[in-house]
Design a protein around this motif. Structure first.
Motif, PDB file in Angstrom:
ATOM      1  N   ALA A 566       1.192  -1.278  -0.332  1.00  0.00           N
ATOM      2  CA  ALA A 566      -0.085   0.223  -0.207  1.00  0.00           C
ATOM      3  C   ALA A 566       0.556   1.452   0.095  1.00  0.00           C
ATOM      4  O   ALA A 566       0.982   1.783  -0.891  1.00  0.00           O
ATOM      5  CB  ALA A 566      -0.994   0.160   1.482  1.00  0.00           C
ATOM      6  N   PHE A 569       2.644   1.802  -3.120  1.00  0.00           N
ATOM      7  CA  PHE A 569       1.904   2.144  -4.735  1.00  0.00           C
ATOM      8  C   PHE A 569       1.346   3.454  -4.707  1.00  0.00           C
ATOM      9  O   PHE A 569       0.020   3.925  -5.034  1.00  0.00           O
ATOM     10  CB  PHE A 569       1.383   1.279  -4.916  1.00  0.00           C
ATOM     11  CG  PHE A 569       2.163   0.278  -5.337  1.00  0.00           C
ATOM     12  CD1 PHE A 569       2.851  -0.162  -6.833  1.00  0.00           C
ATOM     13  CD2 PHE A 569       2.113  -1.617  -5.451  1.00  0.00           C
ATOM     14  CE1 PHE A 569       3.083  -1.010  -7.069  1.00  0.00           C
ATOM     15  CE2 PHE A 569       2.591  -2.691  -5.796  1.00  0.00           C
ATOM     16  CZ  PHE A 569       3.208  -2.587  -6.364  1.00  0.00           C
ATOM     17  N   ASP A 594      -5.640   1.403   0.058  1.00  0.00           N
ATOM     18  CA  ASP A 594      -4.471   2.835   0.018  1.00  0.00           C
ATOM     19  C   ASP A 594      -5.825   3.579  -1.334  1.00  0.00           C
ATOM     20  O   ASP A 594      -6.259   3.441  -1.804  1.00  0.00           O
ATOM     21  CB  ASP A 594      -3.264   2.211  -0.636  1.00  0.00           C
ATOM     22  CG  ASP A 594      -3.490   1.713  -1.433  1.00  0.00           C
ATOM     23  OD1 ASP A 594      -3.988   2.201  -2.864  1.00  0.00           O
ATOM     24  OD2 ASP A 594      -2.984   0.250  -1.593  1.00  0.00           O
ATOM     25  N   ARG A 597      -1.915   3.462  -6.462  1.00  0.00           N
ATOM     26  CA  ARG A 597      -2.349   4.098  -8.528  1.00  0.00           C
ATOM     27  C   ARG A 597      -3.320   2.935  -8.894  1.00  0.00           C
ATOM     28  O   ARG A 597      -3.874   2.263  -9.844  1.00  0.00           O
ATOM     29  CB  ARG A 597      -0.899   3.426  -8.993  1.00  0.00           C
ATOM     30  CG  ARG A 597      -0.391   1.855  -8.887  1.00  0.00           C
ATOM     31  CD  ARG A 597       0.748   1.811  -9.714  1.00  0.00           C
ATOM     32  NE  ARG A 597       0.628  -0.055  -9.780  1.00  0.00           N
ATOM     33  CZ  ARG A 597       1.861  -0.380 -10.099  1.00  0.00           C
ATOM     34  NH1 ARG A 597       2.970   0.482 -10.423  1.00  0.00           N
ATOM     35  NH2 ARG A 597       1.838  -2.086  -9.627  1.00  0.00           N
ATOM     36  N   GLY A 598      -3.779   2.083  -7.613  1.00  0.00           N
ATOM     37  CA  GLY A 598      -5.235   0.935  -8.459  1.00  0.00           C
ATOM     38  C   GLY A 598      -4.434  -0.402  -9.000  1.00  0.00           C
ATOM     39  O   GLY A 598      -3.541   0.105  -9.601  1.00  0.00           O
ATOM     40  N   VAL A 607      -3.082 -10.881  -9.360  1.00  0.00           N
ATOM     41  CA  VAL A 607      -1.942 -10.023  -8.020  1.00  0.00           C
ATOM     42  C   VAL A 607      -1.130 -11.072  -7.719  1.00  0.00           C
ATOM     43  O   VAL A 607      -0.469 -11.157  -7.129  1.00  0.00           O
ATOM     44  CB  VAL A 607      -2.659  -8.918  -7.729  1.00  0.00           C
ATOM     45  CG1 VAL A 607      -2.680  -7.949  -8.545  1.00  0.00           C
ATOM     46  CG2 VAL A 607      -3.965  -9.459  -6.610  1.00  0.00           C
ATOM     47  N   TYR A 612       3.421 -12.323  -9.712  1.00  0.00           N
ATOM     48  CA  TYR A 612       2.742 -11.688 -11.029  1.00  0.00           C
ATOM     49  C   TYR A 612       3.268  -9.455 -10.632  1.00  0.00           C
ATOM     50  O   TYR A 612       3.011  -9.531  -9.231  1.00  0.00           O
ATOM     51  CB  TYR A 612       1.282 -11.012 -10.995  1.00  0.00           C
ATOM     52  CG  TYR A 612       0.470 -10.129 -11.274  1.00  0.00           C
ATOM     53  CD1 TYR A 612       0.146 -10.083 -12.757  1.00  0.00           C
ATOM     54  CD2 TYR A 612       0.400  -9.232 -10.594  1.00  0.00           C
ATOM     55  CE1 TYR A 612      -0.763  -9.281 -13.369  1.00  0.00           C
ATOM     56  CE2 TYR A 612      -0.327  -7.786 -10.881  1.00  0.00           C
ATOM     57  CZ  TYR A 612      -0.627  -7.754 -12.260  1.00  0.00           C
ATOM     58  OH  TYR A 612      -1.085  -7.028 -13.031  1.00  0.00           O
ATOM     59  N   GLU A 614       2.240  -5.658 -12.055  1.00  0.00           N
ATOM     60  CA  GLU A 614       1.552  -4.875 -13.315  1.00  0.00           C
ATOM     61  C   GLU A 614       2.759  -4.560 -14.934  1.00  0.00           C
ATOM     62  O   GLU A 614       2.227  -5.373 -15.578  1.00  0.00           O
ATOM     63  CB  GLU A 614       1.179  -4.037 -12.955  1.00  0.00           C
ATOM     64  CG  GLU A 614      -0.008  -3.886 -14.089  1.00  0.00           C
ATOM     65  CD  GLU A 614      -1.038  -2.066 -13.511  1.00  0.00           C
ATOM     66  OE1 GLU A 614      -1.818  -2.271 -13.881  1.00  0.00           O
ATOM     67  OE2 GLU A 614       0.372  -1.072 -13.990  1.00  0.00           O
ATOM     68  N   THR A 625       9.418  -8.241  -4.768  1.00  0.00           N
ATOM     69  CA  THR A 625      10.342  -9.594  -5.732  1.00  0.00           C
ATOM     70  C   THR A 625       8.596 -10.113  -6.160  1.00  0.00           C
ATOM     71  O   THR A 625       9.047 -10.824  -7.368  1.00  0.00           O
ATOM     72  CB  THR A 625      10.026 -10.915  -4.915  1.00  0.00           C
ATOM     73  OG1 THR A 625       8.939 -11.119  -3.814  1.00  0.00           O
ATOM     74  CG2 THR A 625      12.002 -10.603  -3.688  1.00  0.00           C
ATOM     75  N   LEU A 627       6.329 -12.177  -4.747  1.00  0.00           N
ATOM     76  CA  LEU A 627       6.081 -13.341  -4.452  1.00  0.00           C
ATOM     77  C   LEU A 627       4.741 -12.623  -3.298  1.00  0.00           C
ATOM     78  O   LEU A 627       4.765 -13.985  -2.430  1.00  0.00           O
ATOM     79  CB  LEU A 627       6.828 -14.230  -4.391  1.00  0.00           C
ATOM     80  CG  LEU A 627       7.796 -14.643  -5.433  1.00  0.00           C
ATOM     81  CD1 LEU A 627       9.235 -15.096  -4.523  1.00  0.00           C
ATOM     82  CD2 LEU A 627       7.413 -15.244  -5.997  1.00  0.00           C
ATOM     83  N   GLY A 628       4.727 -11.600  -3.168  1.00  0.00           N
ATOM     84  CA  GLY A 628       4.315 -11.509  -1.127  1.00  0.00           C
ATOM     85  C   GLY A 628       2.898 -11.531  -1.221  1.00  0.00           C
ATOM     86  O   GLY A 628       2.620 -12.165  -0.721  1.00  0.00           O
ATOM     87  N   ALA A 630       0.942 -13.790  -3.001  1.00  0.00           N
ATOM     88  CA  ALA A 630       1.306 -15.294  -3.025  1.00  0.00           C
ATOM     89  C   ALA A 630       1.461 -15.642  -2.295  1.00  0.00           C
ATOM     90  O   ALA A 630       1.054 -16.722  -1.445  1.00  0.00           O
ATOM     91  CB  ALA A 630       2.470 -16.069  -4.195  1.00  0.00           C
ATOM     92  N   SER A 654      -6.486   0.955  -4.183  1.00  0.00           N
ATOM     93  CA  SER A 654      -6.975  -0.233  -3.516  1.00  0.00           C
ATOM     94  C   SER A 654      -7.370  -0.960  -2.959  1.00  0.00           C
ATOM     95  O   SER A 654      -6.975   0.208  -1.930  1.00  0.00           O
ATOM     96  CB  SER A 654      -6.239  -1.253  -4.075  1.00  0.00           C
ATOM     97  OG  SER A 654      -4.969  -0.630  -5.045  1.00  0.00           O
TER      98      SER A 654
HETATM   99  P1  ADP Z   1       5.208  -6.859  -5.365  1.00  0.00           P
HETATM  100  O1  ADP Z   1       6.727  -7.550  -4.381  1.00  0.00           O
HETATM  101  O2  ADP Z   1       6.037  -6.910  -6.744  1.00  0.00           O
HETATM  102  O3  ADP Z   1       5.256  -5.988  -4.375  1.00  0.00           O
HETATM  103  P2  ADP Z   1       3.102  -8.437  -4.321  1.00  0.00           P
HETATM  104  O4  ADP Z   1       3.072  -9.501  -5.037  1.00  0.00           O
HETATM  105  O5  ADP Z   1       3.057  -8.266  -2.878  1.00  0.00           O
HETATM  106  O6  ADP Z   1       4.708  -8.619  -4.965  1.00  0.00           O
HETATM  107  O7  ADP Z   1       2.555  -8.319  -5.575  1.00  0.00           O
HETATM  108  C1  ADP Z   1       2.183  -8.215  -7.107  1.00  0.00           C
HETATM  109  C2  ADP Z   1       1.494  -6.761  -7.423  1.00  0.00           C
HETATM  110  O8  ADP Z   1       0.523  -6.610  -6.915  1.00  0.00           O
HETATM  111  C3  ADP Z   1       2.843  -5.704  -7.706  1.00  0.00           C
HETATM  112  O9  ADP Z   1       4.031  -5.604  -8.230  1.00  0.00           O
HETATM  113  C4  ADP Z   1       1.721  -4.651  -8.016  1.00  0.00           C
HETATM  114  O10 ADP Z   1       1.776  -4.641  -9.565  1.00  0.00           O
HETATM  115  C5  ADP Z   1       0.326  -5.051  -7.917  1.00  0.00           C
HETATM  116  N1  ADP Z   1      -0.088  -4.464  -6.081  1.00  0.00           N
HETATM  117  C6  ADP Z   1      -0.107  -5.340  -4.712  1.00  0.00           C
HETATM  118  N2  ADP Z   1      -0.713  -4.305  -3.909  1.00  0.00           N
HETATM  119  C7  ADP Z   1      -1.232  -2.563  -4.408  1.00  0.00           C
HETATM  120  C8  ADP Z   1      -1.835  -2.215  -4.561  1.00  0.00           C
HETATM  121  N3  ADP Z   1      -1.340  -1.431  -3.146  1.00  0.00           N
HETATM  122  N4  ADP Z   1      -1.803  -1.124  -5.199  1.00  0.00           N
HETATM  123  C9  ADP Z   1      -1.610  -1.755  -6.484  1.00  0.00           C
HETATM  124  N5  ADP Z   1      -0.963  -2.869  -6.841  1.00  0.00           N
HETATM  125  C10 ADP Z   1      -0.959  -3.597  -6.239  1.00  0.00           C
END
Ligand code: ADP
Length: 663
Positions: A566, A569, A594, A597-598, A607, A612, A614, A625, A627-628, A630, A654
């Protein structure tokens, strides 16, 4: 040594005008019984009776009749090949135990010589040769045994047969010579010329003591008795035969149906198709008004009827809800795991005492009701129901057995189909797993190689260019260090995720105050972000919130990762909110929202997939990474909760929700 000479052959030799004919055992029995009954009718003085049985056991079946015959005449001779205790004896009648190698053991004879009538049955059994395949089915059927021989009322033939048999009797029992001679004299046997061709029926008969035979003993009456008896025996034989045919036909029908279902089972692994075949075949085989087959479990309250056989004019149950748990007939069948057959629903206590069931019975016009559970190893898989809407003949036992046999086949077929479906599913899962594994190797390789290459380039430049300006050197070092850190995180997250996915995590579930966990997560987020300005973080977690049951360390991990994202982004002017409430289903729902950026609507689910991001790993602007989320998904599933994302779209902020069970 006894020569195996056939008596029939001897007779045919003596009277060459005779023509042998084929008789089945059933006809032989009928003829013999009718001949014996003539004696038992007792209107013809003391007849000479000679009966020769192939085996002692055949005589045993008739022994009671011969005891009664012996009461009518002193000249009764019974011959048989001994098996247990039949022996030469003079009891109520003369018993002659002949040698089993005697031709007599393949023959069946009965001779009756009365004063006014005579009759004889002299037959030789035709043994079917084993290679005659078409007779294989008949061999076991006693009634189909075939004999060849003579049956006649002709006195000449009967006398000759009697004479020949008496000769054999004397051979076996010489002590009877005198009695046999008396018989020969009484029945005028010695005078019978061997080659005389013409019937001597009435003329050679013994003179009637009280006048002519026509005037005293009415022949037509005797033949009437004979014919009547014969017809009775033949009818009885016919009846037995018809019954046997009916049972063979029923057996055949049963086998055909069972085969049909088995074939359908082999050809189809689709349970719907199997049930459809069974319902149609069974309904028509049992001439039911309605046949239903549905799948159900013991605990099912109701089912939707989707397969049915219907007779014209009967109302359909297709698409109807069929109540099970409130139905005493269903409960009875399920509890005892056996069929229930209600012949008349108006009379039977199961159906007549329950008001709701009475209404059902009336609405669907069920007069007779058969329920047969479909079982597999004691497990209820479904039910077969047959309804009769009007009083018809009750289903016979073999028909009920047929339904049960089909239900058993159906059980096996359904289990087979189910197992196949599971296997398919398992295969698909394995394939997916294999794909994921390959993807994972590719992605992990790629994810690790990228920072590794950067580090390598930086270190190479640093070592090969000693004159590099200090400023650039610093940048190079920082880049290498940053990427090394990214690699470390990646490996750590990857190991965490693998550990969670392995299912080997020992969850330490405890009662927790959510507020405390949120505070811990917030402080770690803040500590990690000392070098940048975070958006405003608002927490709205009520102190009244009930305790939750989760593993504290992992719960803080989830909250930290969601808060990290949160903050990552959302720019420093935005806000991040942590909120929690009871969702009314025994769970606390936590929300991390949050104003950043949505997420695009089509990415809301993905996600949570591994890696994954974006913008793709290479164009990543916010680090991380991939992987958070997941990891979060695995942790939340560990305590039986759910996690999902919501967003109004790009730049609309989001929301990440997850649930935790209340203590
Ligand atoms: P990362 O380490 O890339 O954050 P996550 O698994 O935590 O990996 O998240 C995967 C993807 O989900 C992010 O790269 C982002 O594109 C999207 N994402 C996660 N949380 C948010 C958020 N709060 N707002 C917008 N996009 C998000």
């Amino acid at each position: 040594m006894i020569a195996p000479i056939s008596l029939l052959a001897e007779l045919l030799q003596a009277l060459p005008q005779l023509r042998a004919q084929i008789y089945f055992k059933s006809s032989m029995t009928a003829l013999s019984h009718a001949m014996e009954d003539l004696v038992l009718a007792g209107s013809d003085g003391e007849p000479l009776v000679i009966a020769s049985f192939q085996r002692e056991r055949f005589y045993r079946q008739e022994a009671h009749r011969y005891r009664r015959i012996a009461e009518r005449s002193s000249q009764v001779y019974v011959l048989a090949a001994p098996e247990t205790d039949f022996k030469n004896s003079s009891e109520c009648h003369e018993n002659i135990a002949f040698d089993p190698s005697d031709g007599l053991s393949q023959e069946w004879h009965l001779v009756v010589l009365g004063e006014h009538y005579s009759t004889c049955l002299i037959c030789h059994e035709k043994i079917l040769q084993p290679p005659q395949e078409e007779n294989r089915g008949l061999r076991g059927m006693d009634q189909a045994r075939r004999f060849e021989g003579i049956w006649t009322f002709d006195r000449e033939v009967s006398s000759k047969a009697a004479a020949l048999l008496l000769e054999r009797i004397v051979k076996y029992r010489p002590e009877l010579t005198e009695k046999v001679d008396r018989a020969r004299a009484t029945y005028n046997l010695v005078k019978v010329p061997k080659t005389k061709r013409k019937s001597v029926n009435s003329k050679t008969a013994l003179p009637d003591k009280k006048g002519t035979q026509e005037s005293k003993v009415p022949i037509p009456k005797l033949s009437d008795v004979f014919a009547e008896r014969l017809v009775t025996y033949l009818q009885a034989g016919q009846h037995k035969l018809l019954k046997a045919y009916a049972s063979i036909a029923a057996q055949e029908r049963k086998e055909r149906l069972v085969n049909l279902i088995t074939t359908a089972m082999r050809q189809s692994l689709n349970p719907h198709e199997i049930i459809e075949i069974a319902v149609q075949e069974l309904g028509s085989a049992l001439s039911a008004c309605r046949c239903l087959i549905y799948r159900c479990k013991t605990t099912d309250a109701q089912v939707n009827i989707d397969r049915e056989f219907l007779r014209a004019g009967v109302s359909s149950l297709l698409g109807e809800t069929w109540y099970l748990q409130e139905n005493p007939v269903f409960n009875y069948a399920v509890e005892r795991q056996q069929s229930v057959y209600i012949l008349d629903t108006a009379e039977h206590p199961l159906t007549s005492s329950n008001e709701e069931l009475r209404a059902i019975v009336q609405r669907w016009q069920i007069v007779s009701w058969l329920m047969v559970p479909v079982l597999y190893q004691g497990r209820i898989l479904g039910m077969v129901e047959l309804h009769q809407s009007r009083s018809t003949l009750p289903w016979e036992e073999d028909e009920l057995a047929l339904v049960e046999a089909i239900a058993t086949q159906l059980g096996a077929a359904l289990i087979q189909a189910e197992t196949y479906a599971h296997l398919e599913e398992l295969n698909q899962q394995l394939e997916a797993l294999d794909r994921t594994r390959s993807n994972l190797i590719a992605i992990t390789g790629h994810e690790l190689r990228t920072p590794l290459s950067t580090i390598q380039v930086c270190l190479e430049s640093l070592s090969s260019e000693p004159d590099m300006p200090a400023e650039i050197r610093q940048i190079m070092l920082e880049t290498a260090l940053g990427d090394a850190e990214r690699m470390r995180k990646l490996v750590q997250d990857f190991l965490t995720l693998s550990y969670l996915e392995s299912g080997q995590v020992a969850w330490n579930l405890e009662s927790l105050t959510l507020q405390e966990c949120v505070d811990l997560a917030l402080s770690s987020v803040k500590a990690r972000s000392f070098d940048r300005t975070l958006p405003e973080i608002i927490t709205e977690v009520s102190a009244q919130l009930p305790l939750v049951k989760a593993d504290g360390e992992w719960l803080v991990e989830v909250l930290s990762k969601l808060l990290d994202n949160a903050c990552k982004f959302t720019n420093s002017q935005g806000t991040v909110t942590v909120r929690a409430c009871c969702n009314g289903c025994g769970m606390v729902e936590v929300l991390v929202a949050d104003t950043g950026r949505g997420i695009e609507p089509n990415s809301l689910k993905v996600v949570f997939d591994r890696f994954y991001q974006e913008e793709g790993a290479l164009r990543r602007s916010a680090g991380g990474t991939g992987l958070g989320l997941a990891i979060c998904k695995q942790i939340v599933a560990g305590w039986g909760g759910k996690i999902w994302a919501d967003s109004a779209g790009k730049d609309k902020g989001s929301e990440f929700h997850f649930t935790i069970p209340i203590v």
